[in-house]
Design an enzyme around this catalytic site. Structure first.
Site, PDB file in Angstrom:
ATOM      1  N   TYR A  26       6.812  -8.947   7.938  1.00 32.47           N
ATOM      2  CA  TYR A  26       6.527  -7.519   8.067  1.00 32.47           C
ATOM      3  C   TYR A  26       6.887  -7.012   9.457  1.00 32.47           C
ATOM      4  CZ  TYR A  26       3.440  -8.218   4.006  1.00 32.47           C
ATOM      5  OH  TYR A  26       2.930  -8.530   2.767  1.00 32.47           O
TER       6      TYR A  26
ATOM      7  N   ASP B  87       0.827  -1.206   0.000  1.00 34.60           N
ATOM      8  CA  ASP B  87       0.000   0.000   0.000  1.00 34.60           C
ATOM      9  C   ASP B  87       0.863   1.258   0.000  1.00 34.60           C
ATOM     10  OD1 ASP B  87      -2.476  -1.341   0.047  1.00 34.60           O
ATOM     11  OD2 ASP B  87      -2.293  -1.672   2.209  1.00 34.60           O
TER      12      ASP B  87
ATOM     13  N   ARG C  53      -3.332  -5.313   8.200  1.00 32.83           N
ATOM     14  CA  ARG C  53      -4.351  -4.380   8.716  1.00 32.83           C
ATOM     15  C   ARG C  53      -5.477  -5.139   9.423  1.00 32.83           C
ATOM     16  NH1 ARG C  53      -6.777  -1.602   3.950  1.00 32.83           N
ATOM     17  NH2 ARG C  53      -5.826  -3.239   2.677  1.00 32.83           N
TER      18      ARG C  53
ATOM     19  N   ASP D 134      -5.846   1.936   8.062  1.00 26.19           N
ATOM     20  CA  ASP D 134      -4.497   2.467   7.925  1.00 26.19           C
ATOM     21  C   ASP D 134      -4.537   3.974   8.153  1.00 26.19           C
ATOM     22  OD1 ASP D 134      -5.093   3.886   5.489  1.00 26.19           O
ATOM     23  OD2 ASP D 134      -4.774   2.077   4.323  1.00 26.19           O
TER      24      ASP D 134
END
Length: 597
Positions: A74, A46, A179, A88
């Site tokens: 991540y 993203d 997320r 986000d």
């Protein structure tokens, strides 16, 4: 930078995407660095996120689906107590809640390790209903029921907590939304959350630390990320070299990660593969620890001339039982080398090849024809040695007896192309000068033995060398015993009861017997059209023959013209040194390379 119209480079580029850019927009710098638009990434990040993008260029873009399937790692900065509609930092706040304690997080996190059912975020690329993206529906003010799907989370580590922020490291399968993971962990703690920042640090075997621009991303910590520092500026003149330095080719370990069985082509198999010929099982060496099974995909690697390891990646072959078929082919990098005799005599020959030793054959090889191919097979069969050919720039008959000579059967360019095509690693080109003609046989053979590390020599029984052809095969064998290289005498190849020779081919061409020339050559006789000046005359193209080659006698011939548009079947008329090609409907176009009879 590649030249126009050349093959785009086929590379893997670990690249550090900066936050604030889409994954697609981030590719522009890689396109510019390699001068190609054929670029693809293997998993979107993203805009708000940064970190590792594995980018593929050229024909390796065919591997995007394979690398997209890799597991990923991540670092995630989660902000608890506030949930946005996008989950986000770019979204609008839709919920607030209490801040969970570290102890609550440590109790909740283990519940999300393993194979779990996860509902993707509303703002996601998931297709729902009639095939629309969930994010498109969300932006239009609509909602859609997104079904849960199974994902695998291998590990979650809580690195730090400070106020409403928590720093986590997540290792997970493809398709995991970090997320959504933050949302669900918060819900288990009786709270809500969104991602404040995200960084991808690994994709399968690729690590962010090896990516171009990784040192520009800055520290991923609560203290650093809550300062909202701007991304570093990347000047193109200094960043392009970093991108090129980070690029790598496909190797066997990565091939296995992609689910391929890596195989290495043999010297003979590489030639067949590169030319699109039907594949046999014997075209490659197979790994002893990786059975291919009845159905598998083979990652093909070209052989390296020095024999130390597999060479460059050549593409994919599909195996279905005993049937082998092409998946996709990456052309081999130019590995065929051409040296002048003076370079060899001066010791300018690759050290890696002299360490291994060479197998050679020496001759004019005007053709080359079926008789020569028997010599070539003998040399190429010595797979532990580097195969090469020593060739004269002109037929010796032309140099020794120029009067009444009709012309060579092939140009040097055609001969070199043939040598590369059949699998030689190198050619040594000799100009038959007066000094060379006066060289004693012992000197000639000594320079080959020393300069090329000669270990194997294949010749016909009528081979002669040295000043005036003083040394025959008996002397060559004796010299080989002294200098410790093997000498193989190859029997002549007969056609119609007579030895195949360049002189017979030349005579057939002069007589207009193109079928006879083809039978002796093993392929059509071809005129090299380099430097020819073609003129268009309606539906015809005309040119005067140039160069050293023999020309068929005057007449009309069926021919194939090799041009930029491929091979075009047509008629070629030969009249007093002029050639006229029938060019119906303009089928012949671009550069004309050869006329094949």
């Amino acid at each position: 930078m590649r030249t126009p119209n050349s093959e785009p480079p086929s590379l893997i580029v670990p690249f550090a995407k900066q936050r604030g850019k889409t994954s697609f927009a981030s590719l522009s710098v890689i396109k510019n660095a390699f001068g190609t638009n054929k670029v693809g990434h293997t998993g979107t990040l993203d805009s708000f996120a940064d970190g590792l993008l594995v980018v593929l260029t050229g024909r390796l873009t065919r591997l995007v689906p394979h690398i997209t399937r890799f597991d990923k790692t991540y670092l995630a900065l989660v902000r608890f107590g506030t949930e946005t509609d996008t989950l986000d930092p770019t979204g609008a706040v839709v919920r607030t809640g209490a801040i969970p304690s570290r102890a609550q997080l440590e109790r909740a996190i283990p519940q999300f390790v393993g194979t779990i059912a996860q509902v993707p975020p509303l703002y996601s690329a998931i297709h729902v209903g009639g095939g629309q993206r969930a994010s498109d529906l969300a932006r239009a003010g609509k909602t859609a029921a997104i079904p849960a799907r199974n994902i695998t989370v291998y590990d979650i580590r809580l690195h730090d907590c400070a106020g409403e922020y928590a720093l986590m490291e997540v290792r997970c399968s493809k398709g995991t939304y970090i997320r959504a993971l933050a949302r669900d962990i918060a819900a288990t703690c009786g709270s809500c959350a969104h991602l404040a920042a995200l960084r991808r640090t690994a994709v399968g075997p690729f690590a962010l630390s090896e990516a171009a621009g990784a040192d520009d991303l800055g520290d991923f910590s609560i203290a650093a990320l809550t300062q909202d520092l701007p991304p570093a500026v990347r000047p193109a003149d200094t960043f392009y070299p970093k991108i090129r330095a980070a690029a790598r080719g496909m190797d066997d370990s990565l091939a296995e990660c992609c689910g391929f069985v890596p195989v290495e082509l043999t010297a003979v198999g590489a030639n067949a593969y590169a030319n699109g010929r039907p594949l046999k099982k014997s075209f490659a060496y197979y790994p002893v620890d990786r059975p291919t099974g009845d159905r598998s995909q083979l990652a093909v690697f070209y052989p390296r001339a020095d024999g130390t390891a597999a060479g460059s990646f050549g593409g994919v072959v599909e195996k279905n039982g005993s049937r082998l078929s092409y998946g996709f082919v990456i052309p081999r990098e130019k590995t065929f080398a051409v040296y002048r005799w003076e370079q060899v005599a001066a010791g300018r020959f690759p050290a890696a090849w002299t360490a291994r030793g060479t197998a050679l054959t020496v001759g004019s090889f005007d053709g080359p024809h079926r008789g020569h191919e028997a010599l070539f097979r003998a040399v190429l069969s010595q797979e532990h040695l580097v195969p090469g050919v020593v060739v004269f720039s002109r037929s010796l008959r032309a140099l020794k007896h120029p009067d009444g000579y009709a012309g060579d059967v092939a140009t040097l360019a055609q001969k070199l192309a043939f040598f590369e095509r059949v699998g030689f690693a190198f050619a040594v080109v000799v100009d038959f000068t007066a000094d060379f003609a006066a060289m004693p046989a012992a000197d000639f053979l000594s320079r080959l033995a020393d300069g090329c590390a000669l270990r194997f020599l294949a010749e016909g029984e009528d081979f002669r060398c040295g000043c005036g052809g003083a040394a025959g095969m008996a002397q060559v064998r004796e010299f080989g015993r002294e200098r410790q290289f093997a000498v193989a005498a190859v029997a002549p190849v007969l056609h119609g009861g007579e030895k195949i020779s360049s002189s017979r081919i030349r005579a057939a061409v002069c007589a207009g017997d193109m079928d006879g020339a083809r039978a002796l050559l093993g392929r059509p006789f071809a005129l090299d059209c380099a430097g020819w000046d073609w003129k268009r005359d309606g539906q015809q193209l005309t040119a005067r023959k140039a160069g050293i080659q023999v020309l068929p006698k005057d007449g009309d011939y069926a021919a194939a013209v090799l041009c930029s548009r491929g091979a075009v079947e047509t008629t070629c008329a030969v009249r007093a040194g002029m050639l006229r090609l029938r060019n119906a409907d303009g089928a012949i176009g671009g550069c004309i390379r050869e006329i094949r009879f």
